[in-house]
Design an enzyme around this catalytic site. Sequence first.
Site, PDB file in Angstrom:
ATOM      1  N   ASP A  25      -9.198   5.899  -2.138  1.00  0.00           N
ATOM      2  CA  ASP A  25      -8.081   6.393  -2.952  1.00  0.00           C
ATOM      3  C   ASP A  25      -8.665   7.124  -4.169  1.00  0.00           C
ATOM      4  O   ASP A  25      -9.864   7.385  -4.239  1.00  0.00           O
ATOM      5  CB  ASP A  25      -7.187   5.228  -3.377  1.00  0.00           C
ATOM      6  CG  ASP A  25      -7.882   4.360  -4.407  1.00  0.00           C
ATOM      7  OD1 ASP A  25      -9.117   4.370  -4.464  1.00  0.00           O
ATOM      8  OD2 ASP A  25      -7.180   3.673  -5.178  1.00  0.00           O
ATOM      9  N   TYR A  80      -6.131   6.801   3.819  1.00  0.00           N
ATOM     10  CA  TYR A  80      -6.295   5.716   2.853  1.00  0.00           C
ATOM     11  C   TYR A  80      -5.558   4.450   3.291  1.00  0.00           C
ATOM     12  O   TYR A  80      -6.128   3.356   3.330  1.00  0.00           O
ATOM     13  CB  TYR A  80      -5.815   6.111   1.448  1.00  0.00           C
ATOM     14  CG  TYR A  80      -5.619   4.871   0.617  1.00  0.00           C
ATOM     15  CD1 TYR A  80      -6.725   4.194   0.127  1.00  0.00           C
ATOM     16  CD2 TYR A  80      -4.352   4.302   0.441  1.00  0.00           C
ATOM     17  CE1 TYR A  80      -6.582   2.993  -0.550  1.00  0.00           C
ATOM     18  CE2 TYR A  80      -4.205   3.103  -0.234  1.00  0.00           C
ATOM     19  CZ  TYR A  80      -5.317   2.459  -0.726  1.00  0.00           C
ATOM     20  OH  TYR A  80      -5.179   1.270  -1.375  1.00  0.00           O
ATOM     21  N   GLU A 128       0.818  -1.216   0.000  1.00  0.00           N
ATOM     22  CA  GLU A 128       0.000   0.000   0.000  1.00  0.00           C
ATOM     23  C   GLU A 128       0.850   1.263   0.000  1.00  0.00           C
ATOM     24  O   GLU A 128       0.514   2.253  -0.641  1.00  0.00           O
ATOM     25  CB  GLU A 128      -0.954  -0.007   1.202  1.00  0.00           C
ATOM     26  CG  GLU A 128      -2.057  -1.053   1.111  1.00  0.00           C
ATOM     27  CD  GLU A 128      -2.913  -0.891  -0.136  1.00  0.00           C
ATOM     28  OE1 GLU A 128      -2.933   0.210  -0.707  1.00  0.00           O
ATOM     29  OE2 GLU A 128      -3.550  -1.874  -0.535  1.00  0.00           O
TER      30      GLU A 128
END
Length: 389
Positions: A149, A131, A48
């Site tokens: 996102d 996020y 991520e």
Amino acid sequence: MRNPGQDEQQERRRAAEIAGRLLEWYGRHGRDLPWRRTRDPYHIWVSEVMLQQTRVETVIPYYERWMAQFPTLEALAGAPEEQVLKAWEGLGYYSRARNLHQAAREVVSRYGGSVPDDPEAVSRLKGVGPYTAGAILSIAFNRPVPAVDGNVLRVIARLYAIADDIALPATRKVITELVRAMMPAGRSADFNQALMDLGATICTPRSPRCLLCPVREACEGFRAGRVGGLPVKGKARAPRPVERVAAVVEQDGRLLLTRRPPDGLLAGLWELPGGDAPPGRSPEDALRAVLWDAFRVEAVVGEHLVDVTHAFTHLVWYIRCYRAELGPGCEIPETPDRRWVAPEELKDYPLPTVQRKVLAALHEARTPGVGLNGRDIRSAETGGVMRER
DNA sequence: CAATCGTGGTT
DNA sequence: TAACCAAGATT
């Protein structure tokens, strides 16, 4: 005449219908990605962070190398920062690497090496914003937290025909709450990833494939013919031009490198000695001034070697590169931020792409000089991150 | 809130 | 080709 309770129930049913279609679509068309073959929170976390503002295809090779080099959180926490930056070389936004490294050490010391699974603790980790916290919590722990996102902003803005600027926190909050209300119980991981995959493969920024969309019938933007105009987003500003100077300083076949400050642009990475060139002065004068500031010695600026242009998101560097001699004849001792580097050692130093471009240009110009012949620079280049040219 | 922080791909 | 864009966070 319906009452508010009925409207709310109607909306809940619609959301459940959309979520169901998305999950069904994701089950058949979801992408097979390396970090989807595990639920290890560390793996999810690394992926991520790498994916922040970075394309999937770009991330994949970095992710594979990273996991081979730092297989566990402890391995990452135990590595020196220079090695971490080296593994991140070429990926950009280097504070991500330093934050991830620091946060890994935090998890090891404070949480015994286990990534925490509560929102407050995860959000406190360096480099983990709204996020990424949502992504880790939902994907690794299946906890019901939205992961909003750019894809999700776009998908939801179209689905609900939201015409407010998605850069505004207020708009993001509205969208986050819509996602939260839509999340099917127990399916947080799949649902968040379904939204992102839909945005990445169907509901794309330009030329969206609405005819293949599993939620087209529910899409208000499509119904109103406004998909092309959504989402609404402010325009980027033109990058600011910056004149730079840099020096090729050689001694006994070694090249002088300096490390950039620990904060700001390209923090902690290495480069040829140099800096910004104030306007109104000759580049040679600017370079002498920059070298005086760095080394406190007079420099003799030699021939102009190459020019390199490099664009960042918010500025453009115009680099003029010269040969230079320090002293002359005076010793420049090594420090933690200053090294004499043999060509075969260049591969050990984390260099930003802009510096690799400078080295490549010097090679291309066949810059004469001990230790700076073409073969040495080429081998130093390919000794780092392999990249097609 | 708006600026900062990289790089490579696409149109 | 210049502009836009990509699984954002920090200050």
